[in-house]
Structure formats: C-alpha cells, structure tokens
Motif scaffolding. Structure first.
Motif, short mmCIF file in Angstrom:
data_model
loop_
_atom_site.label_atom_id
_atom_site.label_comp_id
_atom_site.label_asym_id
_atom_site.label_seq_id
_atom_site.Cartn_x
_atom_site.Cartn_y
_atom_site.Cartn_z
N LEU A 63 0.84 -1.19 0.00
CA LEU A 63 0.00 0.00 0.00
C LEU A 63 0.88 1.24 0.00
O LEU A 63 1.99 1.24 0.54
CB LEU A 63 -0.91 0.00 1.23
CG LEU A 63 -1.85 -1.21 1.35
CD1 LEU A 63 -2.51 -1.22 2.73
CD2 LEU A 63 -2.90 -1.19 0.25
N GLY A 64 0.37 2.34 -0.57
CA GLY A 64 1.15 3.57 -0.63
C GLY A 64 1.16 4.36 0.65
O GLY A 64 2.09 5.13 0.90
N MET A 65 0.11 4.19 1.48
CA MET A 65 0.05 4.88 2.77
C MET A 65 0.10 3.84 3.88
O MET A 65 0.84 2.87 3.80
CB MET A 65 -1.21 5.75 2.83
CG MET A 65 -1.20 6.92 1.86
SD MET A 65 -2.72 7.93 1.92
CE MET A 65 -2.55 8.71 3.53
N MET A 66 -0.69 4.04 4.94
CA MET A 66 -0.72 3.10 6.03
C MET A 66 -1.74 2.00 5.76
O MET A 66 -2.54 2.07 4.83
CB MET A 66 -1.04 3.81 7.35
CG MET A 66 -2.46 4.34 7.49
SD MET A 66 -2.85 5.73 6.42
CE MET A 66 -1.75 6.97 7.08
N ALA A 67 -1.73 0.97 6.60
CA ALA A 67 -2.69 -0.11 6.46
C ALA A 67 -4.07 0.33 6.90
O ALA A 67 -5.06 0.17 6.18
CB ALA A 67 -2.24 -1.33 7.27
N VAL A 68 -4.15 0.91 8.10
CA VAL A 68 -5.43 1.29 8.70
C VAL A 68 -5.28 2.67 9.31
O VAL A 68 -4.29 2.96 9.99
CB VAL A 68 -5.85 0.29 9.80
CG1 VAL A 68 -7.15 0.75 10.46
CG2 VAL A 68 -6.00 -1.12 9.24
N SER A 69 -6.28 3.51 9.10
CA SER A 69 -6.34 4.81 9.78
C SER A 69 -7.72 4.98 10.38
O SER A 69 -8.73 4.83 9.70
CB SER A 69 -6.06 5.95 8.80
OG SER A 69 -6.21 7.20 9.44
N MET A 70 -7.75 5.29 11.66
CA MET A 70 -9.01 5.50 12.35
C MET A 70 -9.03 6.94 12.86
O MET A 70 -8.11 7.40 13.52
CB MET A 70 -9.16 4.53 13.52
CG MET A 70 -10.44 4.70 14.30
SD MET A 70 -10.44 3.69 15.81
CE MET A 70 -10.34 2.06 15.09
N GLY A 71 -10.07 7.66 12.56
CA GLY A 71 -10.20 9.04 13.02
C GLY A 71 -10.59 9.94 11.88
O GLY A 71 -10.58 9.56 10.70
N LYS A 72 -10.94 11.15 12.19
CA LYS A 72 -11.44 12.08 11.18
C LYS A 72 -10.35 12.46 10.20
O LYS A 72 -9.24 12.79 10.57
CB LYS A 72 -11.99 13.33 11.86
CG LYS A 72 -12.60 14.36 10.89
CD LYS A 72 -13.21 15.49 11.67
CE LYS A 72 -13.69 16.58 10.74
NZ LYS A 72 -14.67 16.12 9.77
N GLY A 73 -10.67 12.44 8.92
CA GLY A 73 -9.72 12.85 7.90
C GLY A 73 -9.75 14.35 7.69
O GLY A 73 -10.75 15.01 7.92
N VAL A 74 -8.63 14.89 7.25
CA VAL A 74 -8.55 16.32 6.94
C VAL A 74 -7.79 16.50 5.63
O VAL A 74 -7.02 15.65 5.22
CB VAL A 74 -7.82 17.11 8.05
CG1 VAL A 74 -8.58 17.03 9.35
CG2 VAL A 74 -6.40 16.63 8.23
N THR A 75 -8.02 17.60 4.98
CA THR A 75 -7.22 18.00 3.84
C THR A 75 -6.40 19.21 4.26
O THR A 75 -6.97 20.25 4.59
CB THR A 75 -8.08 18.35 2.63
OG1 THR A 75 -8.83 17.19 2.24
CG2 THR A 75 -7.22 18.79 1.47
N PRO A 76 -5.07 19.11 4.30
CA PRO A 76 -4.25 20.23 4.75
C PRO A 76 -4.44 21.46 3.87
O PRO A 76 -4.71 21.36 2.67
CB PRO A 76 -2.83 19.68 4.63
CG PRO A 76 -3.00 18.20 4.69
CD PRO A 76 -4.30 17.92 4.01
N THR A 77 -4.29 22.62 4.48
CA THR A 77 -4.33 23.86 3.73
C THR A 77 -3.01 24.06 3.01
O THR A 77 -2.03 23.38 3.27
CB THR A 77 -4.61 25.04 4.67
OG1 THR A 77 -3.59 25.05 5.69
CG2 THR A 77 -5.96 24.89 5.34
#
Length: 615
Positions: free
Chosen positions: A304-318
């Motif tokens: 995978l290009g990122m992590m396996a699992v992410s838990m929590g609210k996603g954001v798009t950086p400014t």
C-alpha cells in the motif's frame, strides 16, 4: 448475501482477486443499517484479495528501442532494462512525487510497480546508502523558526563525479536527514553544478540544511540513468512510459492505481471483516471513523502507498501546510482522506469505541501500519479499542518520520501480543491517556535515525496514566544514538515495568525532562545505558513553559486543574506551581542490570535510584 436474523448478515467472498476502482463504503444512513451485525469474510482457506491496481500481462513489457535513453544507462544493464507503455494501457494518471517527511502531512503515493509482489524502488543513487552533506553554502529558509520564504538550501557533495551522468538533474529529488537525525525530508532539486559539485534545492526543509554530523546525509532519486539494480524504475510523465530493470525472472507485474481507501467505514457498528487481503493501492487499506464494535480479524495489508489502517477524522491540509515547490497543487498531493497529525490536535473523538484489530499482518506499506484511536480526552472516557496479536513490519517504504508501525491515541486503548519489526524510525507512537502496551516483541527499530525511540511519546504533560509492561525490546538502533522507550520533551506519568531490554539502543529508558515516570522490575541486558534523565525544560526547551507556550495550551485544553484530570492525576493540577522545569518523582527501582556500562546517562536531578544489579 445470506440473511441470518437476528444474528445478522454474512457476505462470503470466494478466494481470488477482486479489482476495485473506488472505495468500498459502509456508511451510516447509506448502504448499511448500524444495528444489524454484518460479517464480510472469505469462504475458503485462501484469502479474498481486495486489489486497488492493475495486473499487467507480461507480453506488454517491451525492450527499449530509444537509443538516446539507452545511452544514458550503464552499459551492463542496457540490454535488460524494459519499458511499459502506460498510455497504451489506458493509464494516464501517474500521480506525482511530493515533499514528504518530518512535519509534512500524509499523502497518497504515485503509481508504483510491484515486481513478483515486491515494491519497486524509484531509481536512486546511492542504491543502499547515503552521501554526507559537504560544505554548507546556504541552509535555506527555516520554516521551524518562522522563515516561510521557501528558499532552498545550497551545499556541496564530495568524493564523486556520479551526478555528471545525470542529463536532467532538475527532475531529480533528494531525501535524507538534512539537519536532525529524527527529521527526514524529501525535496526536489533546482540545479546541480557538477563543476563545483554544488546542489541547490527547489524548496526549503523544516529545520533547514546542516552539515558536520554523521546523519546529515542524502540520496538522490527519480533519475533514469540510475536504473542499475533489479526493481528500480523511472516514470516518464511526459511520454507516459514506465522504465524498469526487472528481476531475473519476472512472473507478475502489478501497478497501483486507486488513491482513496480500499474500504471505508463511517458511523457504523457491529461489523466484522475476516480473512481479506488489502493490497496494491496508492492510498490506505482501511479507513474508519465513528465506528463501534468493529472487528478486523485475520486480514493482511501489504503493498500500500500509505498506512494499512487509519481511524479518526480525515482532513485535507491547507496550502500553508504543504509547499510542493514544483507547481503541484496541495489537493493533488494529499488526496481526499488523510489522518490527523495527532501531535497537533488535542482531541480525536472520531475513532469510536470498542474496535479491534486482531491476528492481522501488515507489511511493505508506504507510511506506517495501524493508526487507531478511541475515547474522549475531555472526559477521560476510555475507547476500549485494541490491536492484538498482529505482525507489523517494513512499513516505511515512502514516508519515515513519525509514521510508526502502530499509532495509538485517545484514552484507554491497548496494544498487546504484537510483533513490530524492521523500521528506520519508531515502532510504536503513543498520544493520550491510560493506554496499555503489553506483551509485545519490538525489534530491529530506529535503524536509520538519531535521537529516536522504538516506543515514543512526548510534548504533552497531560498525557498520563499510560503503562508499558511485559514487552521485549531488542536490537534497537543503528549507528546513531537511539532509545528503546523515549519519553520526550516533558512527557509525564508513564509506568514501565516487567519489560526485557536487550541490546536496546544507546539508552533503554530515556526521560527528557518529564516527571512521575516509573521504571520497576525490568531486566536490562547488553545496553550502554539503562536510563537517562535531563532537565531540558530549564534549558533549551524552556519556551514550552512560557505563559503562551505549548504546555500551557495543551494543559488548558483538557482542563488539567479540574475534574476529571485533577482527580485522576493529583499532581497535575499544581503543574505550573510545582517547579515544572524540574523532573520530579521519576523512579528506577528493583531492576536487574546485566552487562550495562552505566545505570544512567546524564544528570540525575532528583532521579531516585534503588537498583538491583547483576553482571
């Protein structure tokens, strides 16, 4: 789909590969009712594979006929390098290289090839080491200290004329540890002067560039002339061609395509996913938000290009959180869903409660392993989520700084019976309160860094009540200073007991100015120092204690001097009145030391030493 009321619904997938071009979504109010249990599992002994890419017929791989391109390669590999016409396959979105490293946001990967199931490597030099930064001409602007002019650094390299072979050095990037050994970065180049052996970067790095330390080093990549090792590749965006040197026997070739998560759950409960593989994606395997009673069991996450699992609210950086420096918009770099950088957020109540990951394997991921959270840091209500009996290894192919194998945050969660191995930096990163980390085998960590721990937390004295017990920390560190357990920059209130530390870095237990940390009944073997403590909050880190400083903000954010914090952690309510620059009430008791050069490194400053030693 077979209904089994009232027990719920089961979806069985036959063993095989399921190619997806969009996220499999389980969303509250959408395609799933939260009160009906749902199980998604494979129907046989072999796993069902959720695949976010393309499997390429090998007959599409062709020898190179472009004599100009071949002339740039080393003679010994010219007849073996191959090409793949991506445009002819209908693949036009190749993604982009991007700045990545310390203090930068997460982001999706570019198109990656996988040869016989093994990730390729963007053509680089040196192949398996780094070059020291030579004479420093200009450190570049330093965003960490307020200079956001994005001026690149200028420095020399020494002892080689290798860059003279590179025809278009402006396409090259460099990665490495440019100032501090815990802060890697990757930035594009502006130019290389091969006569003066001088490199100028196209953008700044967070701490600027430095020289004179063994870890201040770099390697260059995205250089077609450096395709000289099996698995190395170069993406020609203009011509939409993939060039690569295949392994001796190429049996399979896969390309990652999907950028969004392979599967996402939001606002759902009572779901079990069992026996699935998540693979070949530019993004993450599984994203979870506001979930309850979810179980992920016997699943594998890899390539995978990122992590396996992410838990929590996603954001798009400014835009001010990421400055590509090469005309690439921030939204293109980051993608649609990335996790919080928890160091900069006091709370995360988006993870839900009672979620579990068990019997899973995570390996060959780009930017970390399992990131999970749960609980409420305002009320100290526990999340009761866990990672148990999981194997997490080789999880920093692309991003390295603060991309751990397991990242726990929130309140009252648990990591147990896991093996975390083979990482250039940290294995377990913790934020929050009342977590338990137990019965884990953590080894071959912090292999490339300086001033980094296999287990790490720091910079928030409200994060208390954490327990690290019955773990085996061994074979930690490379050639720089490293730690097995690192309580950084004033971290407080952690109990470390019943662990075995063997060849556990330079210092097994490192307390960086904090208080109320307790080491008891541990065994330390063949490690230079068993412990360290310092009073950095009275010296170079004293700004954290300013009236408008970081600690005041983080403590006020949770109401540190009133319930529940003042009750749960009685010493905390008087933190600023009780000489906060002094590391108080740290203890080291009833530990066994075998072949230890010295019990403690640095000044004791009230460190209580009651130790049983053995040699």
């Amino acid at each position: 789909m077979t209904p089994h009321p009232p027990a719920g619904i089961e979806i069985e997938l036959a063993p095989g590969t399921y190619f997806v071009d969009s996220t499999i979504q389980l969303v509250q109010g959408g395609n799933w009712h939260t009160t009906i249990p749902l199980t998604i599992r494979t129907s046989g002994q072999a796993h069902a594979v959720i695949h976010g890419g393309r499997s390429i017929p090998l007959e599409k791989v062709q020898p190179i006929t472009d004599r100009n391109f071949l002339a740039g390669l080393e003679p010994r590999v010219r007849s073996r390098v191959r090409m793949l016409d991506l445009k002819g396959l209908g693949i036009t979105d190749l993604g982009h290289l991007r700045p990545m490293g310390f203090s930068r946001p997460f982001g999706v990967a570019w198109l990656e090839p996988f040869f016989n199931g093994i990730p390729g490597t963007v053509a680089r030099w040196p192949n398996d080491s780094m070059m020291l930064i030579g004479r420093l001409i200009d450190s570049g602007s330093v965003p960490r200290w307020g200079d956001t002019s994005h001026r690149g650094g200028v420095f020399t390299y020494e002892g080689t004329d290798r860059p003279s072979r590179w025809r278009n050095a402006a396409d090259a990037w460099i990665a490495g540890y440019f100032m501090w050994g815990y802060a890697d970065d990757a930035v594009p180049l502006k130019s290389i002067d091969t006569t003066e052996r001088k490199i100028t970067t196209a953008m700044s790095t967070v701490y600027g560039f430095g020289t004179g330390k063994a870890y201040r080093a770099f390697y260059a990549y995205n250089i077609p002339e450096e395709i000289d090792t099996p698995g190395e590749y170069y993406l020609d965006h203009a011509r939409q061609i993939l060039y690569f040197l295949p392994p001796a026997r190429l049996k399979t070739l896969e390309l990652s395509i999907l950028e969004t998560p392979l599967m996402a759950m939001e606002g759902v409960s009572n779901i079990r996913v069992e026996g699935l593989d998540f693979t070949c994606s530019r993004g993450m395997g599984l994203y979870m938000e506001r979930t309850t009673h979810v179980r992920i069991d016997h699943c594998d996450f890899y390539n995978l290009g990122m992590m396996a699992v992410s838990m929590g609210k996603g954001v798009t950086p400014t835009d001010d959180m990421v400055h590509p420096g090469n005309g690439t918009p921030a939204s293109r770099i980051v993608g649609s869903i990335v996790p919080y950088v928890y160091e900069h957020s006091t709370f995360d109540r988006q993870g839900g409660t009672d979620n579990g990951f068990q019997n899973c394997r995570v390996f060959r991921t780009g930017a970390g392993g399992i990131f999970f959270t749960g609980g409420n840091r305002l009320t100290l209500e526990p999340g009761n989520s866990y990672v148990r009996n999981c194997y997490v290894s080789d999880y920093n192919r692309i991003e390295k700084s603060y991309r751990p194998g397991i990242w726990v945050s929130g309140v009252g969660n648990r990591i147990s019976n896991c093996e975390v191995a083979n990482g250039p930096a940290m294995g377990i990163l913790l934020h929050g309160n009342d977590h338990i980390v137990e019965y884990n085998n953590v080894h071959d960590m912090a292999l490339a860094v300086d001033d980094m721990g296999a287990f790490y937390h720091g910079r928030d004295p409200s994060e208390r009540g954490n327990i690290v017990r019955y773990n085996y920390f061994h074979h930690i560190g490379g050639k720089h200073k490293t730690e097995a357990v690192y309580h950084d920059d004033g971290e407080c209130g952690t109990t470390v007991y019943g662990n075995v530390f063997y060849k556990a870095g330079t210092v097994a237990g490192f307390i960086g100015g904090g208080r109320d940390n307790h080491y008891a009944n541990n065994i330390f073997i063949s490690t230079k120092y068993a412990s360290h403590i310092d009073n950095r909050l009275a010296n170079w880190a004293k700004a954290m204690l300013d009236s408008n400083g970081l600690f005041r903000k983080r403590l006020n954010a949770v109401g540190y001097n009133k319930p529940p914090y003042s009750v749960r952690y009685p010493h905390l309510k008087d933190y600023f009145e009780d000489e906060p620059a002094v590391p108080k009430r740290d203890t080291f008791t009833n530990n066994i030391l075998v072949r230890i050069r010295q019990i403690t490194e640095g000044k004791k400053n009230g460190y209580l030493l009651r130790t049983r030693t053995s040699s």
